[in-house]
Design a protein around this motif. Structure first.
Motif, short mmCIF file in Angstrom:
data_model
loop_
_atom_site.label_atom_id
_atom_site.label_comp_id
_atom_site.label_asym_id
_atom_site.label_seq_id
_atom_site.Cartn_x
_atom_site.Cartn_y
_atom_site.Cartn_z
N LEU A 202 -13.73 -1.82 -7.57
CA LEU A 202 -12.74 -1.04 -8.48
C LEU A 202 -11.55 -1.90 -8.93
CD1 LEU A 202 -11.69 1.45 -9.61
CD2 LEU A 202 -10.32 2.00 -7.19
N ARG A 203 -11.22 -2.73 -7.85
CA ARG A 203 -10.01 -3.88 -8.42
C ARG A 203 -10.59 -4.61 -9.55
NH1 ARG A 203 -5.86 -3.88 -4.89
NH2 ARG A 203 -6.40 -2.73 -2.96
N GLN A 204 -11.76 -5.32 -9.55
CA GLN A 204 -12.31 -5.91 -10.17
C GLN A 204 -12.52 -5.14 -11.73
OE1 GLN A 204 -16.05 -7.19 -8.62
NE2 GLN A 204 -15.09 -9.01 -7.56
N GLN B 131 -6.06 4.41 -12.14
CA GLN B 131 -6.34 3.33 -11.43
C GLN B 131 -5.37 3.59 -10.18
OE1 GLN B 131 -4.63 0.87 -14.33
NE2 GLN B 131 -6.43 0.43 -15.34
N LYS B 132 -4.15 4.01 -10.41
CA LYS B 132 -3.32 4.28 -9.01
C LYS B 132 -3.99 5.49 -8.16
CE LYS B 132 1.24 5.59 -8.06
NZ LYS B 132 2.68 5.76 -8.58
N ILE B 133 -4.33 6.42 -8.89
CA ILE B 133 -4.88 7.38 -7.96
C ILE B 133 -6.08 7.20 -7.24
CG2 ILE B 133 -6.06 9.77 -8.31
CD1 ILE B 133 -4.18 10.19 -10.62
N SER B 134 -7.03 6.34 -7.84
CA SER B 134 -8.15 5.43 -7.16
C SER B 134 -7.82 4.69 -5.98
CB SER B 134 -8.99 5.03 -8.02
OG SER B 134 -9.52 6.00 -9.13
N LEU B 135 -6.76 4.01 -6.28
CA LEU B 135 -6.54 3.17 -5.17
C LEU B 135 -5.89 3.92 -4.07
CD1 LEU B 135 -4.83 -0.01 -7.18
CD2 LEU B 135 -6.84 -0.03 -5.61
N LEU B 136 -5.00 4.95 -4.42
CA LEU B 136 -4.49 5.55 -3.32
C LEU B 136 -5.53 6.36 -2.49
CD1 LEU B 136 -1.43 7.08 -5.08
CD2 LEU B 136 -1.16 5.39 -3.17
N GLU B 137 -6.55 6.75 -3.24
CA GLU B 137 -7.78 7.77 -2.38
C GLU B 137 -8.42 6.70 -1.53
OE1 GLU B 137 -9.90 9.36 -5.71
OE2 GLU B 137 -8.55 11.06 -5.88
N ALA B 138 -8.76 5.53 -2.01
CA ALA B 138 -9.22 4.57 -1.28
C ALA B 138 -8.38 4.10 -0.09
CB ALA B 138 -9.68 3.08 -1.98
N TRP C 81 0.76 -1.28 0.05
CA TRP C 81 -0.04 0.16 0.02
C TRP C 81 0.79 1.18 0.22
CZ3 TRP C 81 -4.75 -0.05 -1.70
CH2 TRP C 81 -5.47 -1.21 -1.67
N THR C 82 2.11 1.22 -0.71
CA THR C 82 2.93 2.18 -0.85
C THR C 82 2.38 3.17 -1.83
OG1 THR C 82 4.25 1.27 -2.36
CG2 THR C 82 4.91 0.76 -0.14
N ASP C 83 2.75 4.44 -1.69
CA ASP C 83 2.31 5.31 -2.99
C ASP C 83 2.68 4.94 -4.45
OD1 ASP C 83 1.24 6.96 -1.07
OD2 ASP C 83 2.68 8.46 -1.00
N GLU C 84 4.01 4.32 -4.30
CA GLU C 84 4.60 3.73 -5.66
C GLU C 84 3.71 2.49 -6.34
OE1 GLU C 84 6.74 4.33 -8.95
OE2 GLU C 84 6.66 5.66 -7.24
N ASN C 85 3.29 1.46 -5.18
CA ASN C 85 2.86 0.63 -5.63
C ASN C 85 1.48 0.03 -4.93
OD1 ASN C 85 4.82 -0.56 -7.60
ND2 ASN C 85 6.27 -0.35 -5.90
N PRO C 86 0.42 1.03 -5.01
CA PRO C 86 -0.56 0.48 -4.23
C PRO C 86 -1.52 -0.57 -4.86
CG PRO C 86 -1.24 2.40 -5.60
CD PRO C 86 0.17 2.06 -5.92
N GLY C 87 -1.70 -1.44 -3.84
CA GLY C 87 -2.86 -2.76 -4.26
C GLY C 87 -1.94 -3.81 -4.83
N ARG C 88 -0.54 -3.62 -5.11
CA ARG C 88 0.11 -4.64 -5.93
C ARG C 88 0.65 -5.76 -5.03
NH1 ARG C 88 5.56 -3.33 -9.39
NH2 ARG C 88 5.63 -5.24 -10.54
N LYS C 89 0.33 -7.00 -5.34
CA LYS C 89 0.71 -8.23 -4.51
C LYS C 89 2.14 -8.52 -4.83
CE LYS C 89 -3.98 -9.93 -4.92
NZ LYS C 89 -4.79 -11.08 -5.30
N PHE C 90 2.77 -9.17 -3.64
CA PHE C 90 4.20 -9.46 -3.64
C PHE C 90 4.33 -10.40 -2.70
CE2 PHE C 90 3.81 -6.54 -0.44
CZ PHE C 90 4.74 -6.72 0.53
#
Length: 159
Positions: free
Chosen positions: A135-137, A65-72, A35-44
């Motif tokens: 949103l992810r879907q 998409q990145k902006i929406s994930l960061l806002e959420a 959930w970092t600003d650079e990689n929001p929602g990215r799995k690792f």
């Protein structure tokens, strides 16, 4: 018909999840979500000992998409903080000594008000999580559509 199934398979190949890789310390890794600003929602994949090992998905989120994930993410964090503050104030109310009927009634009204506000915030938090899931879907589906359309254009261009 056969082309559509191969397009679907190539789409799924980009998103198939491999078995959890093994770290250099020979421990099985676990999947986590950044959930970092650079990689929001990215799995690792991460090792309990060494931390980050590798990304589970191939592409970074970007654009709207990145902006929406960061806002959420920020909204969820804010709501969690509000819930924490409400819980602390509830505990403080419960810990106070009730002296007299008037103060007891006031504390009861305050308690009920805070409990109602907490319930509303919990409902909002659940709604936010559902919106995030949708949103992810949508993002995954839009990428799939983009890949299919791009493949069709490339196929037509080769002819």
């Amino acid at each position: 018909m056969e082309n559509s199934s191969s397009s679907a398979n190539s789409f799924n190949d980009g998103y198939t999840q491999m078995e959890n890789p093994i770290c250099r310390c020979r421990k099985v890794t676990t999947m986590a979500k950044s959930w970092t600003d650079e990689n929001p929602g990215r799995k690792f994949y991460k090792c309990d000992t060494h931390g980050f090992l590798c990304w589970a998905d191939k592409e970074k989120p970007f654009g709207w998409q990145k902006i929406s994930l960061l806002e959420a993410r920020d909204q969820i964090r804010q709501q969690k903080e509000q819930l924490k503050e409400l819980n602390e104030s509830l505990r403080a109310c419960n810990d106070k000594d009730l002296n007299g009927a008037d103060s007891g009634m006031m504390n009861l009204e305050m308690f009920e008000k805070i409990a109602e506000e907490k319930r509303k915030l919990e409902i909002e938090a659940m709604a936010s999580k559902e919106k995030e899931k949708l949103l992810r879907q949508f993002i995954v589906i839009s990428w799939g559509g983009f890949i299919v359309v791009t493949a069709m254009i490339l196929t037509m261009a080769k002819k």
